[in-house]
Design an enzyme around this catalytic site. Structure first.
Site, PDB file in Angstrom:
ATOM      1  N   HIS A 142       0.803  -1.224   0.000  1.00  0.00           N
ATOM      2  CA  HIS A 142       0.000   0.000   0.000  1.00  0.00           C
ATOM      3  C   HIS A 142       0.841   1.282   0.000  1.00  0.00           C
ATOM      4  O   HIS A 142       1.923   1.343   0.572  1.00  0.00           O
ATOM      5  CB  HIS A 142      -0.934   0.005   1.221  1.00  0.00           C
ATOM      6  CG  HIS A 142      -0.171   0.066   2.519  1.00  0.00           C
ATOM      7  ND1 HIS A 142       0.196   1.255   3.102  1.00  0.00           N
ATOM      8  CD2 HIS A 142       0.309  -0.912   3.316  1.00  0.00           C
ATOM      9  CE1 HIS A 142       0.861   1.012   4.210  1.00  0.00           C
ATOM     10  NE2 HIS A 142       0.954  -0.303   4.371  1.00  0.00           N
ATOM     11  N   HIS A 151      12.375   0.031 -12.078  1.00  0.00           N
ATOM     12  CA  HIS A 151      12.099  -1.392 -12.323  1.00  0.00           C
ATOM     13  C   HIS A 151      12.111  -2.121 -10.985  1.00  0.00           C
ATOM     14  O   HIS A 151      13.132  -2.137 -10.294  1.00  0.00           O
ATOM     15  CB  HIS A 151      13.199  -1.939 -13.242  1.00  0.00           C
ATOM     16  CG  HIS A 151      13.087  -3.395 -13.569  1.00  0.00           C
ATOM     17  ND1 HIS A 151      13.997  -4.032 -14.384  1.00  0.00           N
ATOM     18  CD2 HIS A 151      12.194  -4.344 -13.215  1.00  0.00           C
ATOM     19  CE1 HIS A 151      13.672  -5.313 -14.501  1.00  0.00           C
ATOM     20  NE2 HIS A 151      12.577  -5.528 -13.793  1.00  0.00           N
TER      21      HIS A 151
HETATM   22  C1  LIG Z   1      24.212  -5.760  -7.268  1.00  0.00           C
HETATM   23  C2  LIG Z   1      24.605  -5.915  -8.709  1.00  0.00           C
HETATM   24  C3  LIG Z   1      24.007  -4.767  -9.548  1.00  0.00           C
HETATM   25  C4  LIG Z   1      26.118  -5.844  -8.762  1.00  0.00           C
HETATM   26  O1  LIG Z   1      26.551  -6.089 -10.066  1.00  0.00           O
HETATM   27  P1  LIG Z   1      28.074  -5.785 -10.470  1.00  0.00           P
HETATM   28  O2  LIG Z   1      28.326  -4.330 -10.356  1.00  0.00           O
HETATM   29  O3  LIG Z   1      28.317  -6.421 -11.795  1.00  0.00           O
HETATM   30  O4  LIG Z   1      28.902  -6.432  -9.293  1.00  0.00           O
HETATM   31  P2  LIG Z   1      29.810  -7.739  -9.279  1.00  0.00           P
HETATM   32  O5  LIG Z   1      29.080  -8.927  -9.843  1.00  0.00           O
HETATM   33  O6  LIG Z   1      31.132  -7.368  -9.858  1.00  0.00           O
HETATM   34  O7  LIG Z   1      29.957  -7.986  -7.712  1.00  0.00           O
HETATM   35  C5  LIG Z   1      30.634  -7.077  -6.849  1.00  0.00           C
HETATM   36  C6  LIG Z   1      30.629  -7.684  -5.471  1.00  0.00           C
HETATM   37  O8  LIG Z   1      29.287  -7.632  -4.961  1.00  0.00           O
HETATM   38  C7  LIG Z   1      28.825  -8.955  -4.646  1.00  0.00           C
HETATM   39  N1  LIG Z   1      27.414  -9.012  -5.083  1.00  0.00           N
HETATM   40  C8  LIG Z   1      26.927  -8.806  -6.325  1.00  0.00           C
HETATM   41  N2  LIG Z   1      25.605  -8.902  -6.345  1.00  0.00           N
HETATM   42  C9  LIG Z   1      25.231  -9.186  -5.080  1.00  0.00           C
HETATM   43  C10 LIG Z   1      23.980  -9.405  -4.481  1.00  0.00           C
HETATM   44  N3  LIG Z   1      22.853  -9.337  -5.197  1.00  0.00           N
HETATM   45  N4  LIG Z   1      23.953  -9.662  -3.149  1.00  0.00           N
HETATM   46  C11 LIG Z   1      25.098  -9.728  -2.416  1.00  0.00           C
HETATM   47  N5  LIG Z   1      26.324  -9.515  -2.949  1.00  0.00           N
HETATM   48  C12 LIG Z   1      26.393  -9.246  -4.258  1.00  0.00           C
HETATM   49  C13 LIG Z   1      29.696  -9.892  -5.460  1.00  0.00           C
HETATM   50  O9  LIG Z   1      29.764 -11.167  -4.893  1.00  0.00           O
HETATM   51  C14 LIG Z   1      31.010  -9.154  -5.431  1.00  0.00           C
HETATM   52  O10 LIG Z   1      31.615  -9.362  -4.164  1.00  0.00           O
HETATM   53  P3  LIG Z   1      33.216  -9.570  -4.008  1.00  0.00           P
HETATM   54  O11 LIG Z   1      33.815  -8.268  -4.491  1.00  0.00           O
HETATM   55  O12 LIG Z   1      33.401  -9.818  -2.553  1.00  0.00           O
HETATM   56  O13 LIG Z   1      33.547 -10.709  -4.896  1.00  0.00           O
HETATM   57  C15 LIG Z   1      24.093  -7.256  -9.332  1.00  0.00           C
HETATM   58  O14 LIG Z   1      24.825  -8.368  -8.869  1.00  0.00           O
HETATM   59  C16 LIG Z   1      22.613  -7.517  -9.043  1.00  0.00           C
HETATM   60  O15 LIG Z   1      22.226  -8.102  -8.023  1.00  0.00           O
HETATM   61  N6  LIG Z   1      21.802  -7.046  -9.990  1.00  0.00           N
HETATM   62  C17 LIG Z   1      20.347  -7.198  -9.951  1.00  0.00           C
HETATM   63  C18 LIG Z   1      19.921  -8.157 -11.051  1.00  0.00           C
HETATM   64  C19 LIG Z   1      18.448  -8.356 -11.071  1.00  0.00           C
HETATM   65  O16 LIG Z   1      17.814  -8.581 -10.056  1.00  0.00           O
HETATM   66  N7  LIG Z   1      17.890  -8.225 -12.233  1.00  0.00           N
HETATM   67  C20 LIG Z   1      16.461  -8.340 -12.434  1.00  0.00           C
HETATM   68  C21 LIG Z   1      16.257  -8.196 -13.883  1.00  0.00           C
HETATM   69  S1  LIG Z   1      14.888  -9.093 -14.525  1.00  0.00           S
END
Ligand SMILES: CC(C)(COP(=O)(O)OP(=O)(O)OC[C@H]1O[C@@H](n2cnc3c(N)ncnc32)[C@H](O)[C@@H]1OP(=O)(O)O)[C@@H](O)C(=O)NCCC(=O)NCCS
Length: 214
Positions: A142, A151
């Site tokens: 709500h 998004h």
């Molecule tokens: C958070 C996010 C944006 C980071 O992406 P990124 O900038 O490419 O980051 P990286 O994959 O290089 O990860 C960086 C660090 O964050 C950590 N990390 C990444 N995503 C994480 C998450 N969701 N939760 C916890 N830790 C996360 C990685 O393990 C890494 O840790 P490290 O440095 O200790 O190895 C991405 O992982 C994410 O969760 N995106 C959302 C995707 C989604 O839900 N999409 C829906 C579309 S339909």
């Protein structure tokens, strides 16, 4: 509503969008898909043809054609937002898309081009801004506000009174507790639990969510 419909983009989000359009019985109006890379668009199960790139829009003027944004909203380049704003400026209209299996409470305002996918629930008092996505199975409880181009990812939960500003992404399965504000173009990682306000452009992840280093 009448007129032709073109889908912009042919990737994964576009497939979900097309399924939603078919579920709404819009199939007679869909003329095709435009994509920046038309030769690499995966086949879709609805036999909707790929017509080419945006250049084809010259054959489909805004007077007779509406557009449906098939680009997902992930990443820093904000392609979805930029495409919408560019073509809206040229006079195109984007109908909002609410899957028949989504639950949208009475009185919820849904902006132009907003997309609410199957299984999503948007509760009373909420607003979904233009070109925003409330993705598959997401919950906006709500008095929520999902800003333009934002998004809310699949299965994410916004508790009551959460505000997600323009262009922000709340990742799949994340939870944002009640009353929290997520700043514009911020990113909340998949599975995060957000318990404090998120600054504009910040990237948060984890439980509880903490800012990721640049
Ligand atoms: C958070 C996010 C944006 C980071 O992406 P990124 O900038 O490419 O980051 P990286 O994959 O290089 O990860 C960086 C660090 O964050 C950590 N990390 C990444 N995503 C994480 C998450 N969701 N939760 C916890 N830790 C996360 C990685 O393990 C890494 O840790 P490290 O440095 O200790 O190895 C991405 O992982 C994410 O969760 N995106 C959302 C995707 C989604 O839900 N999409 C829906 C579309 S339909």
């Amino acid at each position: 509503m009448s007129g032709k419909l073109l889908v912009l983009g042919g990737g994964g989000h576009a497939q979900v969008v097309m399924e939603t359009m078919i579920s709404l019985a819009w199939q007679e109006r869909i003329v095709g898909i435009l994509d920046a890379d038309p030769d690499h668009v995966p086949e879709n199960p609805f036999a909707i043809p790929v017509l080419g790139t945006d250049a084809e829009l010259e054959h489909f003027p805004p007077e007779s054609t509406q557009l449906v944004n098939g680009l997902g909203a992930v990443g820093k380049d904000h392609h979805r937002e930029r495409l919408f704003l560019r073509l809206q400026k040229q006079g195109y209209q984007f109908p909002s898309l609410v899957h028949p299996d989504a639950v949208v409470a009475r009185g919820v305002r849904v902006g132009a081009g907003a997309q609410i996918m199957a299984g999503a629930v948007v509760q009373v008092g909420s607003v979904v801004g233009e070109n925003a996505i409330v993705n598959t199975g997401a919950v906006v409880d709500h008095d929520g506000a999902v800003g333009a181009h934002a998004h809310v990812g699949p299965g994410a939960v916004l508790c009551g009174g959460v505000t997600v500003d323009e262009g922000a992404l709340v990742g799949a399965g994340a939870t944002v507790i009640q009353g929290v504000h997520v700043g514009h173009h911020a990113v909340v990682g998949a599975g995060a639990v957000v318990v404090r306000n998120v600054a504009n452009g910040a990237r948060m992840a984890g439980v509880p969510a903490r800012e990721l280093p640049e």
